[in-house]
Design a protein around this motif. Sequence first.
Motif, short mmCIF file in Angstrom:
data_model
loop_
_atom_site.label_atom_id
_atom_site.label_comp_id
_atom_site.label_asym_id
_atom_site.label_seq_id
_atom_site.Cartn_x
_atom_site.Cartn_y
_atom_site.Cartn_z
N SER A 44 43.78 40.24 33.85
CA SER A 44 43.34 40.82 35.13
C SER A 44 44.22 41.99 35.54
N VAL A 101 41.84 32.11 40.54
CA VAL A 101 41.07 33.18 41.16
C VAL A 101 41.97 34.07 42.01
N LEU A 105 42.82 38.02 41.10
CA LEU A 105 42.50 39.11 42.02
C LEU A 105 43.76 39.88 42.42
#
Length: 120
Positions: A44, A101, A105
Motif C-alpha cells: 500500500s 485496512v 490506507l
Amino acid sequence: MNVLLVAAGAALGAPLRYLTDRAVQGMHDAAFPFGTFVVNVAGSALLGFLVALPAGDGAMAFLGSGFCGALSTYSTFGYETLRLIQNGARLLAAVNVAAGVAAGLAAAGCGALLARLVTG
C-alpha cells in the motif's frame, strides 16, 4: 504490451511477498498473520508513492498493477481472517481487519505524501 509488463511485475512481486510473509511470520509465534499484514502495508505504501509520481502507463502496469498487486494480497488477508474466526479467535480477526485496512490506507497516504515531498 501492458499485459506483459503486469506479468513481469507480478513475477517479481509474488515471490517477494511469499518470502517476506514467511520470514516475518517466522519471527512470531502467534496466530495473528503478521506476514500478510506487513506485505499488505508495504504494498500500500509503495503503491501510494507510485500513484503520486508522474509515471507512464508502462511503469504503472509493471510496478503498480504487476509488482504491487502481487506483493500485496487481499485473498490471503481474507483467508487468514476467516481462519481466525473458524479457530475461535474472533477478536484477532476483528483486529486483523481493522488494523489491516487502517494501516493500508495510512501507508498509502504516507507513500503519496513522500512522493510529493521528493518531487517538490
